[in-house]
Design an enzyme around this catalytic site. Structure first.
Site, PDB file in Angstrom:
ATOM      1  N   ASP A 142       0.738  -1.276  -0.035  1.00  0.00           N
ATOM      2  CA  ASP A 142      -0.229   0.080  -0.112  1.00  0.00           C
ATOM      3  C   ASP A 142       0.764   1.134   0.200  1.00  0.00           C
ATOM      4  O   ASP A 142       1.664   1.350   0.841  1.00  0.00           O
ATOM      5  CB  ASP A 142      -0.639  -0.044   1.378  1.00  0.00           C
ATOM      6  CG  ASP A 142      -1.964   0.962   1.125  1.00  0.00           C
ATOM      7  OD1 ASP A 142      -2.532   1.584  -0.107  1.00  0.00           O
ATOM      8  OD2 ASP A 142      -2.685   1.368   2.048  1.00  0.00           O
ATOM      9  N   HIS A 149      -3.940  13.994   0.877  1.00  0.00           N
ATOM     10  CA  HIS A 149      -4.217  12.907   2.148  1.00  0.00           C
ATOM     11  C   HIS A 149      -2.684  12.965   3.089  1.00  0.00           C
ATOM     12  O   HIS A 149      -3.031  12.957   4.228  1.00  0.00           O
ATOM     13  CB  HIS A 149      -4.390  11.301   1.663  1.00  0.00           C
ATOM     14  CG  HIS A 149      -4.178  10.389   2.570  1.00  0.00           C
ATOM     15  ND1 HIS A 149      -5.373  10.231   3.480  1.00  0.00           N
ATOM     16  CD2 HIS A 149      -3.464   9.287   2.978  1.00  0.00           C
ATOM     17  CE1 HIS A 149      -5.090   9.372   4.310  1.00  0.00           C
ATOM     18  NE2 HIS A 149      -4.054   8.631   4.112  1.00  0.00           N
ATOM     19  N   GLU A 214     -10.775   3.466   3.732  1.00  0.00           N
ATOM     20  CA  GLU A 214      -9.698   4.413   2.932  1.00  0.00           C
ATOM     21  C   GLU A 214      -9.883   3.974   1.554  1.00  0.00           C
ATOM     22  O   GLU A 214      -9.863   2.740   1.151  1.00  0.00           O
ATOM     23  CB  GLU A 214      -8.284   4.051   3.269  1.00  0.00           C
ATOM     24  CG  GLU A 214      -7.820   4.628   4.561  1.00  0.00           C
ATOM     25  CD  GLU A 214      -6.318   4.807   4.811  1.00  0.00           C
ATOM     26  OE1 GLU A 214      -5.555   3.723   4.031  1.00  0.00           O
ATOM     27  OE2 GLU A 214      -5.929   5.498   5.526  1.00  0.00           O
ATOM     28  N   GLU A 216      -9.272   3.774  -2.135  1.00  0.00           N
ATOM     29  CA  GLU A 216      -8.037   3.452  -3.059  1.00  0.00           C
ATOM     30  C   GLU A 216      -8.311   2.877  -4.318  1.00  0.00           C
ATOM     31  O   GLU A 216      -9.387   2.454  -4.422  1.00  0.00           O
ATOM     32  CB  GLU A 216      -6.962   2.784  -2.039  1.00  0.00           C
ATOM     33  CG  GLU A 216      -6.691   3.285  -0.823  1.00  0.00           C
ATOM     34  CD  GLU A 216      -5.494   3.004  -0.103  1.00  0.00           C
ATOM     35  OE1 GLU A 216      -4.653   2.284  -0.742  1.00  0.00           O
ATOM     36  OE2 GLU A 216      -5.169   2.874   1.194  1.00  0.00           O
ATOM     37  N   ASP A 248      -9.038   0.030   2.175  1.00  0.00           N
ATOM     38  CA  ASP A 248      -8.049  -0.340   3.184  1.00  0.00           C
ATOM     39  C   ASP A 248      -8.481   0.122   4.515  1.00  0.00           C
ATOM     40  O   ASP A 248      -8.153   1.070   4.956  1.00  0.00           O
ATOM     41  CB  ASP A 248      -6.668   0.643   2.873  1.00  0.00           C
ATOM     42  CG  ASP A 248      -5.472   0.242   3.822  1.00  0.00           C
ATOM     43  OD1 ASP A 248      -5.562  -0.673   4.270  1.00  0.00           O
ATOM     44  OD2 ASP A 248      -4.450   1.246   4.009  1.00  0.00           O
ATOM     45  N   ARG A 252      -7.960   3.895  13.466  1.00  0.00           N
ATOM     46  CA  ARG A 252      -7.017   5.186  13.536  1.00  0.00           C
ATOM     47  C   ARG A 252      -6.325   5.284  15.137  1.00  0.00           C
ATOM     48  O   ARG A 252      -5.442   5.602  15.207  1.00  0.00           O
ATOM     49  CB  ARG A 252      -7.867   6.458  13.209  1.00  0.00           C
ATOM     50  CG  ARG A 252      -8.423   6.420  12.003  1.00  0.00           C
ATOM     51  CD  ARG A 252      -7.517   6.204  10.821  1.00  0.00           C
ATOM     52  NE  ARG A 252      -7.918   6.517   9.446  1.00  0.00           N
ATOM     53  CZ  ARG A 252      -7.271   6.162   8.638  1.00  0.00           C
ATOM     54  NH1 ARG A 252      -5.931   5.996   8.401  1.00  0.00           N
ATOM     55  NH2 ARG A 252      -7.786   6.672   7.127  1.00  0.00           N
ATOM     56  N   GLN A 255      -3.667   2.875  15.120  1.00  0.00           N
ATOM     57  CA  GLN A 255      -2.655   3.222  14.147  1.00  0.00           C
ATOM     58  C   GLN A 255      -1.726   4.425  14.988  1.00  0.00           C
ATOM     59  O   GLN A 255      -0.571   4.227  14.781  1.00  0.00           O
ATOM     60  CB  GLN A 255      -3.443   3.942  12.990  1.00  0.00           C
ATOM     61  CG  GLN A 255      -2.188   4.279  12.025  1.00  0.00           C
ATOM     62  CD  GLN A 255      -3.045   4.878  10.639  1.00  0.00           C
ATOM     63  OE1 GLN A 255      -4.303   5.027  10.549  1.00  0.00           O
ATOM     64  NE2 GLN A 255      -2.157   5.499   9.766  1.00  0.00           N
ATOM     65  N   LYS A 268      -4.136  -2.018  10.079  1.00  0.00           N
ATOM     66  CA  LYS A 268      -4.404  -2.028   8.693  1.00  0.00           C
ATOM     67  C   LYS A 268      -4.601  -3.356   8.407  1.00  0.00           C
ATOM     68  O   LYS A 268      -5.299  -3.754   7.173  1.00  0.00           O
ATOM     69  CB  LYS A 268      -3.397  -1.415   8.122  1.00  0.00           C
ATOM     70  CG  LYS A 268      -3.125   0.091   8.505  1.00  0.00           C
ATOM     71  CD  LYS A 268      -3.829   0.826   7.316  1.00  0.00           C
ATOM     72  CE  LYS A 268      -3.266   2.389   7.404  1.00  0.00           C
ATOM     73  NZ  LYS A 268      -4.221   3.206   6.558  1.00  0.00           N
ATOM     74  N   THR A 272      -8.844  -5.908   4.165  1.00  0.00           N
ATOM     75  CA  THR A 272      -8.738  -5.268   3.231  1.00  0.00           C
ATOM     76  C   THR A 272      -9.854  -5.394   2.029  1.00  0.00           C
ATOM     77  O   THR A 272      -9.680  -6.823   1.650  1.00  0.00           O
ATOM     78  CB  THR A 272      -7.280  -5.135   2.282  1.00  0.00           C
ATOM     79  OG1 THR A 272      -6.473  -4.659   3.465  1.00  0.00           O
ATOM     80  CG2 THR A 272      -7.400  -4.143   1.170  1.00  0.00           C
ATOM     81  N   GLU A 389      -9.877  12.018   7.495  1.00  0.00           N
ATOM     82  CA  GLU A 389     -10.044  13.605   6.914  1.00  0.00           C
ATOM     83  C   GLU A 389     -11.376  14.334   6.831  1.00  0.00           C
ATOM     84  O   GLU A 389     -11.426  15.427   6.966  1.00  0.00           O
ATOM     85  CB  GLU A 389      -9.288  13.566   5.522  1.00  0.00           C
ATOM     86  CG  GLU A 389      -7.900  13.101   5.860  1.00  0.00           C
ATOM     87  CD  GLU A 389      -7.601  12.890   4.070  1.00  0.00           C
ATOM     88  OE1 GLU A 389      -7.298  13.527   3.252  1.00  0.00           O
ATOM     89  OE2 GLU A 389      -7.667  11.563   3.482  1.00  0.00           O
TER      90      GLU A 389
HETATM   91 MN    MN Z   1      -4.115   2.930   2.735  1.00  0.00          MN
END
Ligand code: MN
Length: 442
Positions: A142, A149, A214, A216, A248, A252, A255, A268, A272, A389
């Protein structure tokens, strides 16, 4: 660069599969993405999405409606229950498959007439099929290729040092986990982990309270490179079989506590989700755009990550959308609510640059590997590709149509990602959906 246009892109092509003519279908005859599917009681096999149906490539092979080389590859895919043999065969073979399948599905070709007469054995309704992860993914990487971002997240995690000094030189990435990649449509279990919300107290172990998606774009590797050899930028797209959508999923709070100094780990790798169809770079050829023009004062990419073709057509204009639906929204009959709309054309690094950088140290990419772009966020708040975000770390909650609010994902929430390409003079094509529902922690 895979920008060559041919007969298969023609706007006026008509398929004998009537549903492929619908103006809003993701899968007109100009798209022809590859996937793996299963019907009840039968083994997984390769197919091509067309309208609301799937062209069963195994059945096409048994009917000898493809060249001998392609029949052999399709048969091997059936035996391996994945697209890997076709992906490994390389871009020229995939292009030839596209050419032959296009002829088979056309209303005005002799090949199409023969295929149409056997439609009962060749076509499977998509609604009656289970769509699987299309390839056996050996390795998953990834990246972090959206500068918006990276800047947004950096400013939350490191207010004084949002964009690290390496960002404009080196495509940042990490090795993800292939074993937990799941097909669209399934549930994703809320993970447990260590978090430390209060810096003066010890960390605690429990279900994440900041579960996020996420948005992607992923690239499936086609032909690989030998260990120890690099992939020059001009050849990089020849190693990409096609693209899909990737969610993904990220925790948080886990993380934030674990990511220094080695990057994401358990925040993570619990799940996925990938969309089921591999949209080839050939199908995407009409939608190529210049790579992002760097701002004055930004350094030029180092020479191994730079060439004129990449600057001219390294970008791909894919419109990307995220919708959200809560349990209550579904039970009260509300449609999913769009929470993000952006474009893949705003990435700081192109897919070709990511592939070239990945192999630049001699790392061998292999057929079926998944290389994801990183969260796709644009400059506008509406185009931010994750809740971290979108709600600015939960300080600006989203209001759902039921009056509920969201800072991060709640149990029962369904995340639906879509992607499509449109351009005057060409047929709109799409990626289908990348869906997942959050299940409560165990
Ligand atoms: Mn990602």
């Amino acid at each position: 660069m895979t920008t060559h246009l041919d007969e298969t892109h023609r706007l006026d092509l008509v398929s004998w599969v009537e549903s492929a003519q619908a103006a809003d279908t993701d899968f007109p005859i100009q798209n022809l993405p590859l996937g793996c599917f299963r019907t009840s009681g039968e083994a997984a096999r390769p197919g091509v999405a067309i309208g609301t149906a799937i062209l069963d490539l195994g059945a096409v092979g048994r009917a000898s409606l493809l060249s001998a080389e392609l029949v052999a590859l399709v048969t091997q895919c059936g035996a391996e229950r994945s697209l890997n043999p076709l992906l490994a065969a390389g871009d020229a073979v995939l292009l030839e498959l596209r050419r032959q399948v296009s002829l088979l599905l056309r209303a005005d070709s002799s090949e199409g007439t023969r295929a149409r007469s056997r439609r009962g054995e060749l076509l499977v309704p998509r609604a009656e099929s289970e769509l699987l992860v299309p390839a056996r993914i050996g390795d998953y990487t990834d990246f972090y290729a959206s500068i918006h971002h990276a800047t947004n997240v950096g400013s939350m995690f490191r207010p004084d040092n949002a964009l690290l000094p390496n960002y404009k030189y080196v495509p940042i990435g990490y090795h993800g986990r292939a074993s937990s990649i799941v097909a669209s449509g399934g549930t994703v279990r809320r993970p447990q982990g260590q978090t430390r919300d209060d810096p003066s107290a010890p960390p605690a172990f429990g279900p994440t309270r900041r579960l996020d998606y996420e948005l992607e774009v992923g690239a499936f590797v086609g032909r690989g490179n030998a260990l120890g050899s690099a992939i020059p930028l001009g050849e990089a797209e020849g190693h990409i079989a096609g693209l899909c959508l990737v969610n993904d999923w990220s925790a948080r709070d886990i993380q934030a506590w674990e990511y220094q100094p080695l990057g994401p780990f358990l925040a993570k790798n619990f799940a996925t989700t990938v969309s089921p169809w591999i949209v080839s770079l050939a199908a995407l050829a009409p939608f190529r755009v210049p790579a992002l023009v760097r701002e004055a004062g930004d350094p030029a990419p180092l020479p191994y990550l730079s060439d004129a073709a990449n600057e001219r057509t390294g970008g791909i204009a894919i419109t990307l959308e995220v919708s959200l639906s809560s349990t209550r929204m579904r039970s009260e009959g509300h449609p999913p609510m769009r929470v993000s709309l952006g474009t893949f054309g705003t990435m700081y690094w192109t897919m070709a640059q990511l592939v070239t950088h990945h192999a630049s140290n001699g790392c061998n990419l292999q057929p079926g590997d998944l290389i994801a772009s990183g969260t796709v966020s644009g400059a506008a708040p509406e185009s931010r590709g994750c809740l971290l975000e979108r709600t600015w770390r939960g300080t600006e909650p989203l209001q759902l149509s039921t009056g509920e609010t969201r800072r991060f994902l709640e149990d029962g929430d369904e995340v639906i990602m879509r992607g499509w390409c449109e351009r005057e003079g060409f047929r709109r094509i799409g990626f289908g959906e990348c869906r997942g529902v959050v299940a409560p922690a165990r």
